[in-house]
Motif scaffolding. Structure first.
Motif, PDB file in Angstrom:
ATOM      1  N   MET A  66       0.841  -1.196   0.000  1.00  0.00           N
ATOM      2  CA  MET A  66       0.000   0.000   0.000  1.00  0.00           C
ATOM      3  C   MET A  66       0.879   1.249   0.000  1.00  0.00           C
ATOM      4  O   MET A  66       1.890   1.308   0.706  1.00  0.00           O
ATOM      5  N   SER A  67       0.498   2.238  -0.790  1.00  0.00           N
ATOM      6  CA  SER A  67       1.267   3.470  -0.888  1.00  0.00           C
ATOM      7  C   SER A  67       1.268   4.226   0.433  1.00  0.00           C
ATOM      8  O   SER A  67       0.257   4.268   1.137  1.00  0.00           O
ATOM      9  N   ARG A  68       2.424   4.805   0.748  1.00  0.00           N
ATOM     10  CA  ARG A  68       2.495   5.729   1.881  1.00  0.00           C
ATOM     11  C   ARG A  68       2.132   7.101   1.344  1.00  0.00           C
ATOM     12  O   ARG A  68       2.830   7.661   0.506  1.00  0.00           O
ATOM     13  N   LEU A  69       1.022   7.637   1.821  1.00  0.00           N
ATOM     14  CA  LEU A  69       0.445   8.832   1.229  1.00  0.00           C
ATOM     15  C   LEU A  69       0.925  10.113   1.901  1.00  0.00           C
ATOM     16  O   LEU A  69       1.112  10.167   3.125  1.00  0.00           O
ATOM     17  N   ALA A  70       1.072  11.148   1.092  1.00  0.00           N
ATOM     18  CA  ALA A  70       1.153  12.527   1.564  1.00  0.00           C
ATOM     19  C   ALA A  70      -0.085  13.213   0.999  1.00  0.00           C
ATOM     20  O   ALA A  70      -0.274  13.239  -0.225  1.00  0.00           O
ATOM     21  N   VAL A  71      -0.939  13.717   1.872  1.00  0.00           N
ATOM     22  CA  VAL A  71      -2.256  14.193   1.452  1.00  0.00           C
ATOM     23  C   VAL A  71      -2.423  15.670   1.785  1.00  0.00           C
ATOM     24  O   VAL A  71      -2.178  16.097   2.925  1.00  0.00           O
ATOM     25  N   LEU A  72      -2.845  16.438   0.802  1.00  0.00           N
ATOM     26  CA  LEU A  72      -3.233  17.829   1.016  1.00  0.00           C
ATOM     27  C   LEU A  72      -4.743  17.900   0.981  1.00  0.00           C
ATOM     28  O   LEU A  72      -5.372  17.422   0.030  1.00  0.00           O
ATOM     29  N   VAL A  73      -5.342  18.505   2.026  1.00  0.00           N
ATOM     30  CA  VAL A  73      -6.802  18.595   2.139  1.00  0.00           C
ATOM     31  C   VAL A  73      -7.218  20.058   2.216  1.00  0.00           C
ATOM     32  O   VAL A  73      -7.317  20.632   3.313  1.00  0.00           O
ATOM     33  N   ILE A  99      -7.058  15.773  -1.712  1.00  0.00           N
ATOM     34  CA  ILE A  99      -8.472  15.486  -1.473  1.00  0.00           C
ATOM     35  C   ILE A  99      -9.157  16.816  -1.177  1.00  0.00           C
ATOM     36  O   ILE A  99      -8.905  17.430  -0.132  1.00  0.00           O
ATOM     37  N   ASN A 100      -9.984  17.271  -2.092  1.00  0.00           N
ATOM     38  CA  ASN A 100     -10.587  18.597  -1.943  1.00  0.00           C
ATOM     39  C   ASN A 100     -11.874  18.543  -1.126  1.00  0.00           C
ATOM     40  O   ASN A 100     -12.904  18.062  -1.594  1.00  0.00           O
ATOM     41  N   ALA A 101     -11.790  19.074   0.098  1.00  0.00           N
ATOM     42  CA  ALA A 101     -12.957  19.161   0.967  1.00  0.00           C
ATOM     43  C   ALA A 101     -13.456  20.596   1.096  1.00  0.00           C
ATOM     44  O   ALA A 101     -14.380  20.865   1.875  1.00  0.00           O
ATOM     45  N   ALA A 102     -12.862  21.508   0.339  1.00  0.00           N
ATOM     46  CA  ALA A 102     -13.282  22.909   0.396  1.00  0.00           C
ATOM     47  C   ALA A 102     -14.600  23.084  -0.348  1.00  0.00           C
ATOM     48  O   ALA A 102     -14.750  22.616  -1.473  1.00  0.00           O
ATOM     49  N   GLU A 116      -8.933   5.160   1.372  1.00  0.00           N
ATOM     50  CA  GLU A 116      -8.829   3.879   0.665  1.00  0.00           C
ATOM     51  C   GLU A 116      -8.790   4.118  -0.847  1.00  0.00           C
ATOM     52  O   GLU A 116      -7.991   3.505  -1.566  1.00  0.00           O
ATOM     53  N   LEU A 117      -9.646   5.016  -1.324  1.00  0.00           N
ATOM     54  CA  LEU A 117      -9.633   5.350  -2.745  1.00  0.00           C
ATOM     55  C   LEU A 117      -8.300   5.982  -3.132  1.00  0.00           C
ATOM     56  O   LEU A 117      -7.735   5.660  -4.196  1.00  0.00           O
ATOM     57  N   ALA A 118      -7.771   6.872  -2.297  1.00  0.00           N
ATOM     58  CA  ALA A 118      -6.482   7.505  -2.576  1.00  0.00           C
ATOM     59  C   ALA A 118      -5.379   6.456  -2.693  1.00  0.00           C
ATOM     60  O   ALA A 118      -4.510   6.545  -3.575  1.00  0.00           O
ATOM     61  N   SER A 119      -5.410   5.456  -1.824  1.00  0.00           N
ATOM     62  CA  SER A 119      -4.412   4.381  -1.894  1.00  0.00           C
ATOM     63  C   SER A 119      -4.559   3.578  -3.182  1.00  0.00           C
ATOM     64  O   SER A 119      -3.563   3.185  -3.804  1.00  0.00           O
ATOM     65  N   ALA A 120      -5.809   3.346  -3.603  1.00  0.00           N
ATOM     66  CA  ALA A 120      -6.039   2.623  -4.853  1.00  0.00           C
ATOM     67  C   ALA A 120      -5.536   3.430  -6.043  1.00  0.00           C
ATOM     68  O   ALA A 120      -4.876   2.904  -6.951  1.00  0.00           O
ATOM     69  N   VAL A 121      -5.826   4.718  -6.036  1.00  0.00           N
ATOM     70  CA  VAL A 121      -5.426   5.593  -7.140  1.00  0.00           C
ATOM     71  C   VAL A 121      -3.909   5.662  -7.264  1.00  0.00           C
ATOM     72  O   VAL A 121      -3.351   5.633  -8.375  1.00  0.00           O
ATOM     73  N   THR A 122      -3.222   5.760  -6.134  1.00  0.00           N
ATOM     74  CA  THR A 122      -1.759   5.899  -6.160  1.00  0.00           C
ATOM     75  C   THR A 122      -1.054   4.550  -6.194  1.00  0.00           C
ATOM     76  O   THR A 122       0.159   4.494  -6.437  1.00  0.00           O
ATOM     77  N   GLY A 123      -1.798   3.472  -5.973  1.00  0.00           N
ATOM     78  CA  GLY A 123      -1.181   2.154  -5.903  1.00  0.00           C
ATOM     79  C   GLY A 123      -1.408   1.278  -7.106  1.00  0.00           C
ATOM     80  O   GLY A 123      -1.079   0.087  -7.091  1.00  0.00           O
ATOM     81  N   GLY A 124      -2.000   1.830  -8.159  1.00  0.00           N
ATOM     82  CA  GLY A 124      -2.141   1.076  -9.397  1.00  0.00           C
ATOM     83  C   GLY A 124      -3.447   0.340  -9.571  1.00  0.00           C
ATOM     84  O   GLY A 124      -3.605  -0.422 -10.524  1.00  0.00           O
ATOM     85  N   THR A 125      -4.404   0.547  -8.662  1.00  0.00           N
ATOM     86  CA  THR A 125      -5.707  -0.115  -8.800  1.00  0.00           C
ATOM     87  C   THR A 125      -6.829   0.914  -8.857  1.00  0.00           C
ATOM     88  O   THR A 125      -7.905   0.716  -8.295  1.00  0.00           O
ATOM     89  N   ALA A 126      -6.571   2.015  -9.525  1.00  0.00           N
ATOM     90  CA  ALA A 126      -7.549   3.098  -9.603  1.00  0.00           C
ATOM     91  C   ALA A 126      -8.822   2.649 -10.306  1.00  0.00           C
ATOM     92  O   ALA A 126      -8.760   1.923 -11.309  1.00  0.00           O
ATOM     93  N   PRO A 127      -9.988   3.054  -9.824  1.00  0.00           N
ATOM     94  CA  PRO A 127     -11.245   2.724 -10.511  1.00  0.00           C
ATOM     95  C   PRO A 127     -11.286   3.344 -11.906  1.00  0.00           C
ATOM     96  O   PRO A 127     -10.808   4.454 -12.123  1.00  0.00           O
ATOM     97  N   GLU A 128     -11.885   2.598 -12.840  1.00  0.00           N
ATOM     98  CA  GLU A 128     -12.047   3.152 -14.184  1.00  0.00           C
ATOM     99  C   GLU A 128     -13.069   4.275 -14.189  1.00  0.00           C
ATOM    100  O   GLU A 128     -12.919   5.273 -14.897  1.00  0.00           O
ATOM    101  N   ARG A 129     -14.133   4.110 -13.393  1.00  0.00           N
ATOM    102  CA  ARG A 129     -15.135   5.181 -13.295  1.00  0.00           C
ATOM    103  C   ARG A 129     -14.521   6.396 -12.616  1.00  0.00           C
ATOM    104  O   ARG A 129     -13.849   6.268 -11.594  1.00  0.00           O
TER     105      ARG A 129
END
Length: 304
Positions: A1-8, A67-70, A206-219
């Motif tokens: 699993m990717s080690r994330l750096a997240v800006l919110v 991850i935009n929560a604004a 979880e979605l962020a980990s999928a996106v950065t880890g090579g299993t991003a959803p097609e939708r």
């Protein structure tokens, strides 16, 4: 699993606070600035924020994601100030997406059930055509279009009926009324899926980990809400029950009896089928989540 750096961006709100809390539990380095620190409508501020994220990720061996929560979420006020709502809900995401595209940073943008008209009777799918009836909904729909048309590696995550620690929300309002001995009337002809921000934050990470880890959803558009559905009236009764108050103190009323400047959708249920099909963990049932929230010391519901 990717080690994330997240800006919110929008990190001082209830979702931003839970993204920080849940991120800490998952070894994600989360920076969650409020609007005073990072104004999403300012290209310079956004470029600086995303550039700092990229530098941090490189230095710490992490993978960057935004991850935009604004959001401008004052639904009624937006009817009188659509220009300001558009700036935050549409121009802001456009700026974020452009910068994320230029720096090759994935973007998860949080949106809302208000992009739909609310006149359906089956759960809305991600590909259901939007038809907003409010200024808030129109500006959020415009923000979605801006993100999806930006060329950024971006996903829209719609949610609904959100509550969490801090800020004003329905659960805290009902808890305050229960503690004050009030007997509120609550609309019983609007249906939706209550969503605890801690659960939503978990899903987004979880979605962020999928996106950065090579299993991003097609939708590129997904829905993520608490499981099941209810009405505001039934939701209010559940809050009273959690606090040990008599739920019969809550009485039902109709939307027509409680008019608001912005029309509320009668049906706000979002289908989570695409979320599950993407291999992502569905959020727990809304009633179970409410019990967990009430038991969480951070919620401080008693005396709210």
């Amino acid at each position: 699993m990717s080690r994330l750096a997240v800006l919110v961006p929008g990190g001082s709100g209830q979702l931003g606070k839970d993204l920080s809390a849940v991120g800490a539990e998952r070894d994600a380095a989360v920076r969650a600035p409020g609007s005073a620190e990072l104004d999403v409508t300012s290209p310079g501020a956004v470029l600086e924020g995303v550039s700092q994220l990229v530098d941090q990720a490189r230095a710490e061996g992490r993978v960057p994601v935004v991850i935009n929560a604004a959001a401008y979420t004052a639904v009624d006020a937006a009817e009188e100030d659509e220009h300001r709502a558009f700036a935050v809900n549409a121009d802001g995401p456009r700026v974020l997406a452009a910068v994320c595209a230029s720096r090759r940073v994935p973007l998860l943008h949080v949106s809302t059930d208000y992009v739909f008209g609310g006149d359906g009777d089956v759960p809305y799918e991600p590909d259901t055509p939007p038809g907003p009836r409010t200024a808030y909904g129109r500006t959020k729909a415009a923000g979605e279009d801006a993100v999806l048309g930006s060329g950024a590696r971006a996903w829209i995550v719609r949610t609904a009926w959100v509550y969490g620690v801090g800020g004003g929300n329905f659960v805290r309002t009902m808890a305050r009324l229960a503690s004050e001995g009030a007997n509120p009337s609550v609309v019983d002809d609007q249906r939706g899926s209550p969503t605890w921000t801690a659960d939503l934050a978990s899903g987004l990470l979880e979605l962020a980990s999928a996106v950065t880890g090579g299993t991003a959803p097609e939708r590129r558009v997904l829905h993520c809400t608490g499981g099941g559905e209810t009405t505001w009236y039934e939701f209010a009764r559940a809050v009273f029950e959690e606090l040990g108050a008599d739920p019969d103190r809550v009485s039902p009323c109709t939307t027509a009896e409680y008019p608001r400047p912005a029309p509320r959708p009668a049906y706000s249920v979002l289908s989570n089928a695409a979320w599950r099909e993407a291999g992502l963990t569905p959020l727990r049932p809304w009633r179970e989540a409410l019990s967990a929230f009430a038991a969480d010391p951070r919620s401080a519901l008693v005396g709210s």
